[in-house]
Scaffold this motif. Structure first.
Motif, PDB file in Angstrom:
ATOM      1  N   MET A   1       0.839  -1.289   0.064  1.00 46.17           N
ATOM      2  CA  MET A   1       0.001   0.103   0.024  1.00 46.17           C
ATOM      3  C   MET A   1       0.991   1.166  -0.085  1.00 46.17           C
ATOM      4  O   MET A   1       1.860   1.362   0.650  1.00 46.17           O
ATOM      5  CB  MET A   1      -0.921  -0.041   1.194  1.00 46.17           C
ATOM      6  CG  MET A   1      -2.144   0.943   1.190  1.00 46.17           C
ATOM      7  SD  MET A   1      -3.064   0.915   2.711  1.00 46.17           S
ATOM      8  CE  MET A   1      -3.849  -0.896   2.805  1.00 46.17           C
TER       9      MET A   1
ATOM     10  N   PRO B   1       1.962   5.217   0.846  1.00 48.65           N
ATOM     11  CA  PRO B   1       1.556   5.713   2.178  1.00 48.65           C
ATOM     12  C   PRO B   1       0.541   7.143   1.807  1.00 48.65           C
ATOM     13  O   PRO B   1       0.579   7.408   0.692  1.00 48.65           O
ATOM     14  CB  PRO B   1       3.122   6.579   2.227  1.00 48.65           C
ATOM     15  CG  PRO B   1       4.150   6.044   1.353  1.00 48.65           C
ATOM     16  CD  PRO B   1       3.317   5.230   0.287  1.00 48.65           C
ATOM     17  N   PHE B   2       0.172   7.387   3.034  1.00 47.96           N
ATOM     18  CA  PHE B   2      -0.692   8.393   2.893  1.00 47.96           C
ATOM     19  C   PHE B   2      -1.062   9.099   4.193  1.00 47.96           C
ATOM     20  O   PHE B   2      -0.616   8.597   5.221  1.00 47.96           O
ATOM     21  CB  PHE B   2      -2.300   7.911   2.242  1.00 47.96           C
ATOM     22  CG  PHE B   2      -2.991   6.776   3.380  1.00 47.96           C
ATOM     23  CD1 PHE B   2      -3.468   7.180   4.381  1.00 47.96           C
ATOM     24  CD2 PHE B   2      -2.556   5.611   3.030  1.00 47.96           C
ATOM     25  CE1 PHE B   2      -3.942   5.955   5.350  1.00 47.96           C
ATOM     26  CE2 PHE B   2      -3.087   4.620   3.788  1.00 47.96           C
ATOM     27  CZ  PHE B   2      -3.733   4.803   4.874  1.00 47.96           C
ATOM     28  N   THR B   3      -1.533  10.499   4.162  1.00 49.57           N
ATOM     29  CA  THR B   3      -1.894  11.168   5.306  1.00 49.57           C
ATOM     30  C   THR B   3      -3.467  10.756   5.786  1.00 49.57           C
ATOM     31  O   THR B   3      -4.159  10.376   5.136  1.00 49.57           O
ATOM     32  CB  THR B   3      -1.571  12.412   5.656  1.00 49.57           C
ATOM     33  OG1 THR B   3      -1.972  12.793   4.177  1.00 49.57           O
ATOM     34  CG2 THR B   3      -0.045  12.592   5.430  1.00 49.57           C
ATOM     35  N   TYR B   4      -3.692  11.001   7.034  1.00 48.02           N
ATOM     36  CA  TYR B   4      -5.152  10.587   7.403  1.00 48.02           C
ATOM     37  C   TYR B   4      -5.636  11.722   8.157  1.00 48.02           C
ATOM     38  O   TYR B   4      -5.157  12.271   9.270  1.00 48.02           O
ATOM     39  CB  TYR B   4      -5.215   9.304   8.013  1.00 48.02           C
ATOM     40  CG  TYR B   4      -6.476   8.774   8.918  1.00 48.02           C
ATOM     41  CD1 TYR B   4      -7.593   8.359   8.404  1.00 48.02           C
ATOM     42  CD2 TYR B   4      -6.517   9.359  10.244  1.00 48.02           C
ATOM     43  CE1 TYR B   4      -8.795   8.081   8.923  1.00 48.02           C
ATOM     44  CE2 TYR B   4      -7.752   8.981  10.993  1.00 48.02           C
ATOM     45  CZ  TYR B   4      -8.750   8.450  10.380  1.00 48.02           C
ATOM     46  OH  TYR B   4      -9.935   8.268  10.849  1.00 48.02           O
TER      47      TYR B   4
ATOM     48  N   LEU C   1      -9.906  -0.010   0.911  1.00 49.40           N
ATOM     49  CA  LEU C   1      -8.848  -0.450   1.244  1.00 49.40           C
ATOM     50  C   LEU C   1      -8.325  -1.787   0.477  1.00 49.40           C
ATOM     51  O   LEU C   1      -7.074  -2.333   0.293  1.00 49.40           O
ATOM     52  CB  LEU C   1      -8.913  -0.807   2.797  1.00 49.40           C
ATOM     53  CG  LEU C   1      -8.993   0.649   3.596  1.00 49.40           C
ATOM     54  CD1 LEU C   1      -9.289   0.163   5.130  1.00 49.40           C
ATOM     55  CD2 LEU C   1      -7.477   1.098   3.726  1.00 49.40           C
TER      56      LEU C   1
ATOM     57  N   LYS D   1      -4.812  -1.874  -1.046  1.00 46.23           N
ATOM     58  CA  LYS D   1      -3.812  -3.007  -0.866  1.00 46.23           C
ATOM     59  C   LYS D   1      -3.137  -3.319  -2.007  1.00 46.23           C
ATOM     60  O   LYS D   1      -1.854  -3.660  -2.244  1.00 46.23           O
ATOM     61  CB  LYS D   1      -4.389  -4.138  -0.236  1.00 46.23           C
ATOM     62  CG  LYS D   1      -4.867  -3.598   1.273  1.00 46.23           C
ATOM     63  CD  LYS D   1      -5.489  -4.965   2.150  1.00 46.23           C
ATOM     64  CE  LYS D   1      -5.808  -4.534   3.447  1.00 46.23           C
ATOM     65  NZ  LYS D   1      -6.170  -5.731   4.428  1.00 46.23           N
ATOM     66  N   LEU D   2      -3.946  -3.359  -3.274  1.00 44.63           N
ATOM     67  CA  LEU D   2      -3.378  -3.998  -4.340  1.00 44.63           C
ATOM     68  C   LEU D   2      -2.891  -2.686  -5.229  1.00 44.63           C
ATOM     69  O   LEU D   2      -2.543  -3.077  -6.326  1.00 44.63           O
ATOM     70  CB  LEU D   2      -4.521  -4.526  -5.128  1.00 44.63           C
ATOM     71  CG  LEU D   2      -5.212  -5.769  -4.626  1.00 44.63           C
ATOM     72  CD1 LEU D   2      -6.403  -6.053  -5.116  1.00 44.63           C
ATOM     73  CD2 LEU D   2      -4.219  -6.758  -4.422  1.00 44.63           C
TER      74      LEU D   2
ATOM     75  N   ILE E   1      -3.228   9.909  -1.669  1.00 45.37           N
ATOM     76  CA  ILE E   1      -1.928  10.247  -0.712  1.00 45.37           C
ATOM     77  C   ILE E   1      -2.556  10.748   0.561  1.00 45.37           C
ATOM     78  O   ILE E   1      -1.869  11.129   1.612  1.00 45.37           O
ATOM     79  CB  ILE E   1      -0.972  11.283  -1.433  1.00 45.37           C
ATOM     80  CG1 ILE E   1      -1.740  12.522  -1.982  1.00 45.37           C
ATOM     81  CG2 ILE E   1      -0.277  10.642  -2.534  1.00 45.37           C
ATOM     82  CD1 ILE E   1      -0.781  13.512  -2.270  1.00 45.37           C
ATOM     83  N   HIS E   2      -3.845  11.116   0.702  1.00 47.24           N
ATOM     84  CA  HIS E   2      -4.429  11.399   2.032  1.00 47.24           C
ATOM     85  C   HIS E   2      -5.972  10.997   1.849  1.00 47.24           C
ATOM     86  O   HIS E   2      -6.553  10.958   0.887  1.00 47.24           O
ATOM     87  CB  HIS E   2      -4.756  13.335   1.777  1.00 47.24           C
ATOM     88  CG  HIS E   2      -5.025  13.838   2.685  1.00 47.24           C
ATOM     89  ND1 HIS E   2      -4.431  13.825   3.984  1.00 47.24           N
ATOM     90  CD2 HIS E   2      -6.322  14.416   3.212  1.00 47.24           C
ATOM     91  CE1 HIS E   2      -5.269  14.495   5.086  1.00 47.24           C
ATOM     92  NE2 HIS E   2      -6.249  14.788   4.311  1.00 47.24           N
TER      93      HIS E   2
END
Ligand SMILES: Cc1cc2nc3c(=O)[nH]c(=O)nc-3n(C[C@H](O)[C@H](O)[C@H](O)COP(=O)(O)OP(=O)(O)OC[C@H]3O[C@@H](n4cnc5c(N)ncnc54)[C@H](O)[C@@H]3O)c2cc1C
Ligand code: SF4
Ligand code: FES
Ligand code: FES
Lengths: 327, 188
Positions: free
Chosen positions: A1, A3-6, A34, A38-39, A45-46
């Motif tokens: 996966m 990276p991203f911010t949440y 999700l 995952k794939l 990115i957010h």
């Protein structure tokens, strides 16, 4: 996966403002997003978490209809006694989808926006115009048993996998939207999902940054409602073909009829030709069969999915016979 | 505008900055620092070492990862840990202990509702969530009339309601027997 911010949005206005950032996406139940992240098919990115927004209410409207908040779970809608008694086709369609666990997470908004289950869309090594525009379509000439028989194009033959949306189409639902400028609009569900054409990556009429806030159901149509789903196993599988109907009869004559199909096209498919063939006819198998022929007049198979044309016809006949009989 | 923003994509190629999250698991508050990508399942197994919850498919297709969130069953593989800061999470470890089994755990033992046992924690959490749903009057795909106020929990109903839990050993008949025992015990 990737990276991203949440962040977790506190109100709808904050959510649409937060998602206006490039590469941002809403996350609701996460059961489709999700899976695809995952794939690395989805690569936001957010993430703007809208699952706690106060959009869970299921309310009666003054005109006899109902308004369902976008954050109501699939379970809550299916179990709502007003939905069960007045819109049983919607409850049935929801209960025919996914599993108990998934329905407890899945939201109404996320269900409408879930992406296709075409196996080549999921296989990042395969060419797919939907995932990677202009790369080709591995399903055409590939294993296309689950694919579309109506409204497909040479660019994409994927189907929309939602059961819920098929019931909402037959109920003439409207989708309520909020955009980044805080403007709201409503769109008929029939105009919300698109056919693939040459741009299968554009799946709905949703504008960038727009959020679904709810679904409005008009007062229930006259007649009996029923949803039937045909799949490879008895439960926890996507539709090969599904049918939603609303039929009213009076002394053996069909006075009104509505028909929609799932699993056959890039969008939940309303079959107006079938409705015209049914209205005014006698509630007999001959009429149902004529309606089924009318519905599938424009259908084309791609090889492995040829059987779906006959299956759709038979499923419609059986569903109509069931719905009309108990009128 | 928002409650909290976590993670930092300045170095998007590297891992994002960790997020602080407090999870309430089996009645205990646990402070964690997690990559926002961490699924609830991985947080439970890899960070809290609650390895009772199993990973089968990691894609919502098997039910091995089922846990209870605020009393409702969900797949912990398809949700992010950071999304559950204010929730009550219950895993198989929180239901009972070897000397004080939850009635559903005891029924699975009595009825031999497993072979390898891999799907069992998910089956048990799911069964508990399912019985609460049935008690609340929720219909299922097996219910002939969804508008009916109550539905008898027949074997066909149990099978349909438990279809989100796959058992590779096909212990299904005994799983149903165990769940039926608990459901009937509840009624009596
Ligand atoms: C194993 C499995 C089996 C399944 N079987 C079925 C089935 O038989 N029938 C069926 O119909 N479905 C089935 N599903 C799909 C399931 O119904 C969807 O995953 C679910 O409805 C998605 O809802 P969500 O809230 O989890 O969406 P998310 O995953 O959170 O979001 C999906 C998409 O919608 C966007 N989004 C979400 N909410 C909003 C909003 N309010 N406004 C704007 N954008 C939004 C997100 O950005 C994302 O792009 C299955 C899923 C799995 C994993
Ligand atoms: S049918 Fe559509 S989704 Fe499937 S491979 Fe072709 S372009 Fe992609
Ligand atoms: S591991 Fe979550 S459903 Fe399979
Ligand atoms: S007991 Fe082995 S998978 Fe169910």
């Amino acid at each position: 996966m990737r990276p991203f911010t949440y962040e977790r949005a506190i109100d709808p206005e904050a959510a649409v403002a937060a998602v206006s950032k490039a590469g941002a996406k809403f996350i609701s139940g996460g059961t489709n997003l999700l899976d695809l992240m995952k794939l690395e098919i989805e690569r936001p990115i957010h993430l703007v978490d809208i699952s706690r927004l106060p959009l869970k209410d299921i309310k009666e409207e003054p005109d006899g209809g109902m308004r369902i908040g976008a954050q109501a779970t699939n379970s809550d809608v299916a179990a709502d006694i007003r939905v069960r008694t007045r819109y049983p086709v919607l409850s049935q369609a929801l209960l025919a989808g996914a599993s108990g666990q998934l329905r407890n997470k899945a939201s109404v908004g996320g269900n409408l926006l879930q992406r296709t289950r075409c196996p080549y869309f999921y296989d990042t090594a395969a060419s797919c115009n939907k995932r990677d525009p202009s790369s080709g379509c591995a399903a055409i000439g590939g294993i296309n048993r689950g694919h579309a028989i109506l409204g497909a194009s040479d660019a994409c033959i994927a189907t929309h996998p939602s059961d819920m949306a098929v019931a909402m189409v037959v109920l003439d639902a409207e989708i309520e939207l909020l955009d980044a400028d805080r403007a709201t609009r409503r769109i008929a569900i029939g105009d919300f999902h698109r056919l693939p054409g040459t741009t299968p990556h554009i799946e709905t009429a949703l504008k960038t940054g727009e959020m679904i806030t709810g679904v409005v159901l008009p007062a229930p149509p006259e007649g009996r409602q029923f949803y039937r789903k045909v799949r490879d196993r008895a439960s926890y599988a996507f539709a090969l073909v599904s049918v939603a109907v609303v039929v009213a009869t009076e002394r053996g004559t069909i006075t009104s009829a509505r028909v929609a199909f799932g699993g056959v096209a890039h969008k939940p498919w309303r079959a107006k030709e079938a409705e015209a063939a049914l209205t005014g006819g006698t509630a007999t198998m001959a009429t149902y069969w004529a309606a089924a022929e009318a519905a599938m007049a424009g259908a084309t198979g791609r090889g492995h999915n040829d059987f779906k044309i006959e299956l759709a016809k038979r499923t419609l006949c059986r569903t109509l016979a069931h719905a009309a009989q108990e009128n | 505008m928002s409650l909290s923003t976590v993670g930092d994509t300045k170095n998007a190629e590297n891992a994002t900055e960790n997020a602080k999250v407090a999870l309430t698991v089996n009645g205990r508050v646990r402070q964690l620092e997690l990559d926002p990508r961490t699924s609830l399942l991985d947080a439970l197994r890899e960070h809290l070492h609650l390895t009772g919850t199993k990973k089968g498919c990691d894609h919502g297709q098997c039910g091995a990862c089922t846990v209870l969130i605020n009393g409702r069953r969900i797949n912990s593989c398809l949700t992010l840990a950071v999304m559950h800061a204010d929730d009550e999470i219950v895993t198989i470890e929180g239901l009972g202990s070897p000397d004080a089994l939850h009635p559903m755990q005891a029924a699975f033992v009595l009825r031999d509702g497993f072979q390898c046992g891999y799907c069992t924690p998910g089956q048990i959490c799911s069964a508990i969530g399912m019985l609460a749903e049935a008690k609340a009057g929720w219909p299922s795909h097996a219910t002939a009339d969804v508008a009916a106020q109550t539905t008898a929990l027949t074997d066909a109903e149990i099978r349909e309601r438990m279809s989100g839990n796959i058992c590779r050993c096909a212990a299904y008949p005994n799983i149903i027997a165990a769940i039926r025992d608990v459901a009937e015990g509840d009624r009596g």
